[in-house]
Design a protein around this motif. Structure first.
Motif, PDB file in Angstrom:
ATOM      1  N   THR A 115       0.839  -1.190   0.000  1.00  0.00           N
ATOM      2  CA  THR A 115       0.000   0.000   0.000  1.00  0.00           C
ATOM      3  C   THR A 115       0.878   1.245   0.000  1.00  0.00           C
ATOM      4  O   THR A 115       2.060   1.175   0.370  1.00  0.00           O
ATOM      5  CB  THR A 115      -0.912   0.010   1.243  1.00  0.00           C
ATOM      6  N   PRO A 116       0.345   2.388  -0.400  1.00  0.00           N
ATOM      7  CA  PRO A 116       1.154   3.616  -0.448  1.00  0.00           C
ATOM      8  C   PRO A 116       1.748   3.956   0.923  1.00  0.00           C
ATOM      9  O   PRO A 116       1.041   3.958   1.931  1.00  0.00           O
ATOM     10  CB  PRO A 116       0.160   4.679  -0.906  1.00  0.00           C
ATOM     11  N   GLY A 117       3.057   4.224   0.926  1.00  0.00           N
ATOM     12  CA  GLY A 117       3.731   4.643   2.148  1.00  0.00           C
ATOM     13  C   GLY A 117       4.209   3.526   3.038  1.00  0.00           C
ATOM     14  O   GLY A 117       4.828   3.782   4.075  1.00  0.00           O
ATOM     15  N   LYS A 118       3.959   2.247   2.665  1.00  0.00           N
ATOM     16  CA  LYS A 118       4.399   1.144   3.529  1.00  0.00           C
ATOM     17  C   LYS A 118       5.916   1.021   3.453  1.00  0.00           C
ATOM     18  O   LYS A 118       6.483   0.915   2.364  1.00  0.00           O
ATOM     19  CB  LYS A 118       3.748  -0.171   3.098  1.00  0.00           C
ATOM     20  N   PRO A 119       6.630   1.031   4.576  1.00  0.00           N
ATOM     21  CA  PRO A 119       8.098   0.931   4.555  1.00  0.00           C
ATOM     22  C   PRO A 119       8.556  -0.415   4.002  1.00  0.00           C
ATOM     23  O   PRO A 119       7.839  -1.417   4.071  1.00  0.00           O
ATOM     24  CB  PRO A 119       8.493   1.083   6.037  1.00  0.00           C
ATOM     25  N   TRP A 120       9.766  -0.402   3.459  1.00  0.00           N
ATOM     26  CA  TRP A 120      10.350  -1.619   2.894  1.00  0.00           C
ATOM     27  C   TRP A 120      10.462  -2.718   3.941  1.00  0.00           C
ATOM     28  O   TRP A 120      10.247  -3.894   3.642  1.00  0.00           O
ATOM     29  CB  TRP A 120      11.724  -1.295   2.302  1.00  0.00           C
TER      30      TRP A 120
ATOM     31  N   GLU B 195       8.542  -3.453   6.329  1.00  0.00           N
ATOM     32  CA  GLU B 195       7.262  -4.132   6.539  1.00  0.00           C
ATOM     33  C   GLU B 195       6.852  -4.947   5.315  1.00  0.00           C
ATOM     34  O   GLU B 195       6.229  -6.004   5.446  1.00  0.00           O
ATOM     35  CB  GLU B 195       6.180  -3.097   6.855  1.00  0.00           C
ATOM     36  N   ALA B 196       7.210  -4.475   4.131  1.00  0.00           N
ATOM     37  CA  ALA B 196       6.744  -5.127   2.899  1.00  0.00           C
ATOM     38  C   ALA B 196       7.618  -6.305   2.487  1.00  0.00           C
ATOM     39  O   ALA B 196       7.162  -7.203   1.773  1.00  0.00           O
ATOM     40  CB  ALA B 196       6.695  -4.113   1.761  1.00  0.00           C
ATOM     41  N   ARG B 197       8.870  -6.318   2.936  1.00  0.00           N
ATOM     42  CA  ARG B 197       9.829  -7.303   2.435  1.00  0.00           C
ATOM     43  C   ARG B 197       9.358  -8.742   2.643  1.00  0.00           C
ATOM     44  O   ARG B 197       9.456  -9.574   1.743  1.00  0.00           O
ATOM     45  CB  ARG B 197      11.174  -7.083   3.129  1.00  0.00           C
ATOM     46  N   SER B 198       8.858  -9.057   3.805  1.00  0.00           N
ATOM     47  CA  SER B 198       8.490 -10.444   4.101  1.00  0.00           C
ATOM     48  C   SER B 198       7.332 -10.935   3.244  1.00  0.00           C
ATOM     49  O   SER B 198       7.173 -12.145   3.040  1.00  0.00           O
ATOM     50  CB  SER B 198       8.129 -10.583   5.584  1.00  0.00           C
ATOM     51  N   PHE B 199       6.518 -10.029   2.691  1.00  0.00           N
ATOM     52  CA  PHE B 199       5.363 -10.436   1.895  1.00  0.00           C
ATOM     53  C   PHE B 199       5.715 -10.696   0.430  1.00  0.00           C
ATOM     54  O   PHE B 199       4.993 -11.422  -0.260  1.00  0.00           O
ATOM     55  CB  PHE B 199       4.276  -9.352   1.957  1.00  0.00           C
TER      56      PHE B 199
ATOM     57  N   SER C 263      11.137   1.435  -4.160  1.00  0.00           N
ATOM     58  CA  SER C 263      11.001   2.882  -3.973  1.00  0.00           C
ATOM     59  C   SER C 263      10.305   3.528  -5.177  1.00  0.00           C
ATOM     60  O   SER C 263       9.419   4.383  -5.011  1.00  0.00           O
ATOM     61  CB  SER C 263      12.391   3.498  -3.754  1.00  0.00           C
ATOM     62  N   LYS C 264      10.694   3.127  -6.396  1.00  0.00           N
ATOM     63  CA  LYS C 264      10.058   3.675  -7.596  1.00  0.00           C
ATOM     64  C   LYS C 264       8.591   3.267  -7.661  1.00  0.00           C
ATOM     65  O   LYS C 264       7.729   4.070  -8.056  1.00  0.00           O
ATOM     66  CB  LYS C 264      10.802   3.205  -8.839  1.00  0.00           C
ATOM     67  N   HIS C 265       8.299   2.002  -7.286  1.00  0.00           N
ATOM     68  CA  HIS C 265       6.908   1.545  -7.295  1.00  0.00           C
ATOM     69  C   HIS C 265       6.081   2.337  -6.276  1.00  0.00           C
ATOM     70  O   HIS C 265       4.936   2.747  -6.567  1.00  0.00           O
ATOM     71  CB  HIS C 265       6.853   0.056  -6.971  1.00  0.00           C
ATOM     72  N   GLN C 266       6.674   2.571  -5.101  1.00  0.00           N
ATOM     73  CA  GLN C 266       5.975   3.354  -4.081  1.00  0.00           C
ATOM     74  C   GLN C 266       5.670   4.758  -4.592  1.00  0.00           C
ATOM     75  O   GLN C 266       4.581   5.301  -4.357  1.00  0.00           O
ATOM     76  CB  GLN C 266       6.831   3.432  -2.812  1.00  0.00           C
TER      77      GLN C 266
END
Length: 700
Positions: free
Chosen positions: A327-332, A334-338, A358-361
């Protein structure tokens, strides 16, 4: 006394170099008869000879000795071929010498040139008693000494050769002539002979040549990967080809001769090409060597890895686009494990994935902002009942957030609450000050598109050399210094910037002004805190205080700034417009302290001949120290001062639009796909179309 020798047909001289070549040299026979003899060297061969019995030899030597002893001449026993000597034979020879009046024994080797001179010098000492007694050295000790002497001489000679010979094309005749007078050369030749000296020279030259070839080989091998990159960069073209077919493919490339040279003779390192320093192209027969094949395999593997990494990047992007957890603004973190799996880590570094993420965000945040802007437009009724300064109170902001909170487009920016609130404030600002500069559509704003259309259709003569200034001709610039202590200046600067557009422009009475702020909180005599810089010419100064200490700092700073410009041409800082403001001191907005600070501020304002503003009422401005009305009042005063002092010349952009023949009102939604050209084209194609004299960029 003369000694009679039987010497019939005996050659006078012998030389090992003449063995087998006796007929090529002059032959002289020893005379038969009496000769003068002063001493004898009695030689005993102590090597293991073929078909020879040592005991028989010893009996012969014993009989020979008995004959020689009758002459009363000195006799030295010489053991020959000690380099191949048998230990028992040597021992028996020494025993024989001891039994014959303790004869002196010298162990020699003609092949190794050990103790040869010693044998003769020992005999000479026995003949001439006046000479000092010669020390007889055993064979192995003498061999060791000679080996050390030869090794030292060899080292010196090799040093001489390495100093003189730097090129592998040198010849022995030329170099030996140069070394003729060198003691290093003379000593080694004396000990080992000319042939060994030449042999060492040839070894050195060969080594130089091999080193030269190796340097060239390394240079060619270093260029080979670049040649592969230039000629065969496509994996599909070479993925299944053998090395032989790859060589044929290389020859068909247009730039083949730029990288390679085909030699008539091979291999390349046995031809004169090694000395062709001007031609750095790679000999093509080098491709047949193992290092070249290994480099080709490495090139192939590199292309395969690059393809695989590109596939991993694409797969990772697809994961980002399809994953519901991103989702927008989610830190790396938090997102890495998914989204990460073992294959991703195997092929690319985490920093690359972080860059892609970062570019996708950035993309999904921009999209979420656009959708949130649409949401704000849909709920326009929420912003109707605001006060004239277009600033919602905390309660009103709470109501807006409660109403929008159930919308998915509002929740999408849940992790970007600060930016979401800023979008709401900017939207409110746009609602009450709708201009092309504050328009959320930015570049696709209808006003901007129409101005661009008109300016592109007709360029005024005065603008042909100033096209770059056309778009900003209706914008004045305000350079404002904010002076305050203990964070006051920075805090107010941030509050003013929050009221500006994305490109730092501020609206005063419906007109845009470019606003540049310079907050100062330190010693103004330091360059970093100077009012004026090469790129910043102040038009006014806001002086903030909330205590006696901060008021003293303001007074001292103004005096220091004025003193620094006395006597200078650019002394306009002396007349710089000042505004003294007592800001809210949270928690203490009334009482004797506030009254005292107001009185002191009024006195200082009178002394400095500047404007004094009363403190803002508590709670105004959504938690800010100064409300927007006060800021607008200050900026209006600065604009008047600028015009009066001619710091900025007024332009035609501030004139009213007058004397027009036709006014067209267009009602188009910003971002609407409908093209404004369709409406304006009939007018712009008219022969009577001409530029407006009023200077407006949207008038003709």
């Amino acid at each position: 006394a003369a000694t009679k020798l039987a010497s019939a047909e005996k050659l006078m001289y012998f030389c090992t170099d003449q063995l087998g070549l006796e007929q090529d040299f002059e032959q002289k026979q020893m005379p038969d008869g009496k000769l003068l003899v002063d001493g004898f060297l009695l030689c005993i061969d102590v090597s293991r000879g073929m078909n020879r019995n040592f005991d028989d030899q010893l009996k012969f030597v014993s009989n020979l000795y008995n004959q020689l002893a009758k002459t009363k001449k000195p006799i030295v026993v010489v053991l020959t071929k000690c380099d191949e000597g048998v230990e028992r034979y040597i021992r028996d020879a020494h025993t024989f010498a001891l039994s014959k009046k303790n004869l002196q024994v010298v162990e020699t080797s003609a092949r190794s040139n050990v103790n040869i001179d010693l044998a003769f010098s020992t005999l000479v000492q026995l003949i001439d008693k006046s000479r000092g007694k010669t020390k007889i050295i055993p064979y192995f000790e003498a061999l060791k000494q000679q080996s050390q002497q030869i090794a030292a001489a060899k080292d010196k000679y090799e040093w001489l050769v390495s100093r003189i010979v730097k090129n592998h094309n040198e010849t022995w005749s030329n170099v030996s002539r140069k070394m003729q007078s060198s003691p290093e050369y003379q000593d080694y030749v004396y000990l080992e002979g000319t042939q060994k000296a030449k042999k060492l020279f040839l070894q050195h030259v060969h080594r130089l040549k091999q080193e030269h070839i190796e340097r060239r080989r390394k240079m060619y091998l270093a260029m080979l990967p670049q040649a592969f990159e230039a000629l065969i960069p496509d994996l599909d073209e070479i993925d299944h080809l053998s090395c032989v077919k790859v060589e044929k493919l290389l020859e068909t490339k247009p730039d083949f001769l730029k990288w390679f040279i085909v030699l008539e003779e091979t291999p390349w390192d046995a031809t004169s090409h090694i000395d062709n320093m001007e031609n750095e192209r790679i000999p093509f027969d080098l491709m047949e060597t193992q290092p070249a094949e290994q480099l080709y395999e490495a090139h192939l593997e590199k292309l395969r890895n690059e393809r695989k990494r590109a596939e991993m990047r694409r797969a990772f992007k697809e994961n980002l686009e399809t994953s519901p957890f991103i989702t927008p603004g989610k830190p790396w973190e938090e997102a890495r494990s998914f989204i990460m799996n073992e294959d991703f880590y195997m092929w690319l570094e985490e920093s690359i994935y972080m860059d892609i993420y970062s570019k996708h965000q950035k993309q999904i945040i921009e999209k979420a902002k656009e959708e949130f802007q649409e949401l704000l437009l849909e709920y326009s009724e929420l912003f109707y009942e605001l006060e004239l300064d277009a600033k919602p109170s905390k309660e009103k902001m709470g109501v807006i957030q409660d109403v929008l909170g159930e919308e998915q487009r509002f929740k999408a920016l849940q992790k970007l609450q600060a930016e979401r609130d800023a979008l709401i404030l900017k939207h409110i600002h746009f609602v009450y000050h709708p201009t092309k500069e504050t328009c959320p559509s930015c570049l696709v704003c209808v006003d901007s598109k129409i101005e661009h259309l008109i300016s592109s259709r007709f360029i005024r003569p005065s603008e042909r050399n100033q096209k770059n200034l056309l778009s900003d001709s209706n914008i004045d610039r305000i350079n404002l210094v904010i002076l305050g202590k203990d964070g006051l200046a920075r805090e107010l600067a941030n509050e003013i910037r929050a009221l500006c557009t994305n490109d730092d422009k501020y609206v005063i009475e419906g007109k845009m002004y470019e606003l540049s702020l310079r907050p100062i909180e330190g010693n103004v005599r330091l360059p970093v805190n100077s009012f004026q810089t090469p790129t910043f010419q102040p038009h006014g100064c806001l002086c903030l205080y909330n205590s006696k200490e901060s008021l003293s700092y303001v007074v001292e700073s103004i005096e220091k700034s004025r003193e620094s410009t006395i006597g200078r041409r650019d002394n306009h800082l002396v007349h710089l417009p000042l505004t003294l403001i007592l800001v809210n001191k949270r928690g203490d907005t009334s009482g004797e302290t506030l009254h005292s600070l107001i009185q002191q501020g009024q006195q200082i304002a009178s002394k400095l001949q500047c404007v004094f503003l009363d403190p803002a009422s508590a709670g105004i401005g959504y938690g800010r120290n100064i409300n927007e009305k006060q800021i607008s009042q200050v900026l209006k005063g600065l604009l008047d001062s600028k015009r009066n002092l001619n710091l900025v010349s007024s332009t035609s952009s501030i004139k009213d639009l007058v004397d027009v023949d036709l006014r067209i009102v267009m009602c188009l939604m910003c971002g609407d796909p409908f093209n404004a050209d369709d409406i304006l084209l009939p007018i712009l194609q008219s022969q009577t179309y001409r530029p407006s004299q009023c200077g407006s960029s949207s008038s003709v």
